[in-house]
Design a protein around this motif. Structure first.
Motif, PDB file in Angstrom:
ATOM      1  N   ARG A  49      12.280 -28.469  33.850  1.00  0.00           N
ATOM      2  CA  ARG A  49      11.757 -27.133  33.962  1.00  0.00           C
ATOM      3  C   ARG A  49      10.255 -27.071  33.233  1.00  0.00           C
ATOM      4  N   ALA A  91      11.888  -7.442  28.768  1.00  0.00           N
ATOM      5  CA  ALA A  91      11.417  -8.631  29.301  1.00  0.00           C
ATOM      6  C   ALA A  91      12.899  -9.355  29.476  1.00  0.00           C
ATOM      7  N   PRO A  92      13.073 -10.273  30.673  1.00  0.00           N
ATOM      8  CA  PRO A  92      14.131 -10.903  30.870  1.00  0.00           C
ATOM      9  C   PRO A  92      14.032 -12.194  29.723  1.00  0.00           C
ATOM     10  N   THR A  93      15.293 -12.337  29.295  1.00  0.00           N
ATOM     11  CA  THR A  93      15.570 -13.344  28.155  1.00  0.00           C
ATOM     12  C   THR A  93      14.820 -14.583  28.620  1.00  0.00           C
ATOM     13  N   TRP A  94      14.959 -15.171  29.843  1.00  0.00           N
ATOM     14  CA  TRP A  94      14.381 -16.481  30.234  1.00  0.00           C
ATOM     15  C   TRP A  94      12.912 -16.429  30.239  1.00  0.00           C
ATOM     16  N   SER A  95      12.280 -15.191  30.105  1.00  0.00           N
ATOM     17  CA  SER A  95      11.061 -15.184  30.203  1.00  0.00           C
ATOM     18  C   SER A  95      10.166 -15.404  28.846  1.00  0.00           C
ATOM     19  N   THR A  96      11.080 -15.277  27.721  1.00  0.00           N
ATOM     20  CA  THR A  96      10.805 -15.623  26.383  1.00  0.00           C
ATOM     21  C   THR A  96      11.758 -16.719  25.937  1.00  0.00           C
ATOM     22  N   GLY A 154      16.052 -20.467  30.887  1.00  0.00           N
ATOM     23  CA  GLY A 154      15.566 -20.198  32.272  1.00  0.00           C
ATOM     24  C   GLY A 154      15.361 -21.618  33.136  1.00  0.00           C
TER      25      GLY A 154
END
Length: 560
Positions: free
Chosen positions: A157, A31-36, A543
């Motif tokens: 955000r 999973a992308p870093t920014w998703s968690t 993110g």
């Protein structure tokens, strides 16, 4: 029939191959870093820290502070401020905005207002007042900051759900990192008691946890305790005896030596808590407050990313008096190292190891005491400010007629007398260039450039690039100059003890940058990195959008 069987077999092989590939892709997908994102971002700015302190003090550091950051995280060893002036307020603003004073507008700690002929402190706001404290220290806000911070973007955000708090002894160190939309900034109000407080920009009443913290009376407690060496004397790395001619004693003390009878100094000052700003207990007190904020606001306890900005102000206060080779300064850093360990242990326990992202840097570094360097036969020394200004006045008077041509000198900037220039019918650009020419005649001035040239031309490298990136026409002087390396301004009746910063030379610009935790690789980076890269890197991890005026880039080696 045989052809049908072969075709069926081939079909099944294709299906099986596709399922195998899908399984491989699924197994390798991350999973992308920014998703968690991390639950908490902790930003630490050490006021006046050279990167070589980590090298020099390494064998005396504990395992849980600076060494842990180096061993578990990313160490950008060649990080620089790519502008001048390198001072506290511009530095804090640049770390969190990802840009330089030419855009964020904090060009100095103390600015000059041409229209009034008066000063403007970087976080001065006369429309607000203190909450939990009184006096001018309460008239503080981020009003003068002209661009957004990573904190502002984090608030947007998360639709304002993030908890964003700044803590520092210095008001500017607490306020500027939090930007205009941060939840709260708390700084130290001196007096006989001493407490953390804020202003009406943020709130009308202190939270109960801050009241409870202040009621503990920690400032007075720490000022009743002596300051002695943490380690045996022979473990320290200073080349100088403790009693030497390059250090300025703290108020209330006859000598700049350890041990210090802090309680006696406190009593001699009339029980003023100002003294706390200069001793290691200041860093302990700052950590205490940061941990109180962590607990009181339940920061990092849910899936919404919070941000805690901490600035350790004492190294700068002490460093100005003692210099980077002093025994006292090394001892302060060894004790700060223990505070960082205490902080990270608390973060591990309350937020979870690997659940937060922490970065540490400095707002500027510092030059060795020029008198010490000069005595070591280095090219170093002092420039008499009055002599320098008198030289400019004389040159302009010879060319344009007698008059008071220099209205104000502020650090390495001259503000010219625009009223006199207009009255004489002179072209301001011509007068500015004449003043710059006079400055360049001084043997210890490396460069001088006019506001007109900075506003109209682009300088891609060298000293002028640094000056330009720290220049804003409406807040900067008519002429900016740089003294030669390891030279400081000198004033009448001032001794040559202690040191200063502000230049574009490496000793002022090269600072440590350490990152550790969620989204961060273990890596050492030795290429040149800009301090304006910090905010974009954090933006990639959490993110969120880049701060509006950010000019830096994410550091790719750091990102998982």
């Amino acid at each position: 029939m045989k052809h049908l069987l072969c075709g069926a077999f081939l079909f099944l092989r294709i299906i099986a191959f596709g399922q195998s590939k899908a399984g491989t892709v699924a197994a390798s997908y991350h999973a992308p870093t920014w998703s968690t994102p991390p639950k908490l971002v902790v930003g630490i700015v050490v006021d006046q820290m050279r990167v070589d302190y980590i090298y020099r003090f390494w064998d005396n550091l504990g395992d849980g502070g600076f060494k842990r950051m180096v061993r578990e995280g990313a160490f950008m060893r060649n990080t620089h401020y790519d502008y001048a002036p390198t001072h506290t307020a511009p530095g804090h603003a640049s770390v969190y905005t990802g840009t330089t004073p030419m855009h964020h507008g904090i060009v100095a700690n103390d600015m000059y207002v041409r229209a009034t002929g008066g000063g403007l402190y970087c976080v001065q706001d006369d429309a607000v007042s203190g909450v939990g404290g009184t006096g001018h220290k309460g008239q503080r806000s981020p009003l003068n900051l002209l661009s957004g911070t990573i904190t502002d973007e984090l608030e947007r955000r998360t639709e304002g759900r993030s908890k964003t708090i700044g803590v520092a002894m210095k008001d500017r160190g607490a306020i500027l990192p939090i930007g205009r939309t941060g939840d709260a900034a708390y700084w130290f109000f001196e007096g006989t008691d001493g407490q953390f407080a804020t202003s009406t920009w943020y709130m009308k009443e202190l939270p109960d946890w801050v009241k409870t913290f202040n009621a503990r009376g920690l400032a007075r407690k720490y000022l009743s305790e002596p300051w002695d060496l943490l380690l045996p004397r022979d473990r320290y790395h200073t080349p100088l005896p403790d009693d030497n001619p390059y250090e300025e004693p703290l108020a209330g003390s006859a000598k700049a030596t350890l041990p210090m009878d802090v309680k006696a100094m406190y009593e001699a000052s009339g029980r003023s808590t100002v003294l706390l700003r200069f001793i290691p207990a200041s860093n302990t007190y700052t950590t205490d407050m940061a941990l109180a904020a962590l607990e009181g606001e339940a920061m990092g306890r849910d899936q919404v990313t919070d941000l805690l900005a901490i600035s350790y102000s004492a190294p700068d206060e002490l460093g100005h008096e003692m210099g980077p080779r002093s025994l006292e300064l090394e001892d302060m850093y060894l004790r700060l190292d223990r505070e960082l360990e205490r902080l990270m242990n608390a973060l591990d326990a309350n937020v979870g190891k690997g659940q937060y992202t922490l970065f540490l840097t400095a707002d500027h570094a510092v030059v060795d005491v020029p008198a010490y360097l000069r005595d070591q036969k280095a090219s170093a020394g002092y420039v008499e400010v009055k002599t320098l200004v008198d030289q400019v006045e004389a040159g302009l008077s010879r060319r344009f007629g007698a008059g008071h041509w220099v209205r104000k000198r502020l650090k390495e900037q001259l503000f010219l007398n625009d009223s006199l220039i207009a009255a004489r019918g002179l072209d301001p650009v011509v007068v500015q260039r004449a003043a710059a020419d006079e400055l360049l005649k001084h043997p210890q001035v490396a460069d001088a450039i006019t506001a007109a040239d900075l506003a109209r031309d682009t300088h891609a490298s060298g000293l002028r690039r640094s000056i330009q990136r720290g220049f804003m026409p409406m807040r900067s002087g008519d002429v900016c100059y740089v003294m030669r390396p390891s030279h400081l301004a000198a004033y009448a009746n001032a001794n040559q003890r202690g040191t200063d910063h502000g230049s574009p030379w490496n000793y002022d610009t090269n600072v440590p940058l350490l990152m550790v935790g969620a989204g961060v690789k273990h890596v050492e980076v030795v290429r040149r990195v800009s301090i304006t890269d910090v905010a974009p890197t954090i933006a990639m991890i959490v993110g969120c959008a880049l701060p509006d005026a950010a000019i830096g880039d994410p550091i790719p080696e750091v990102l998982r």
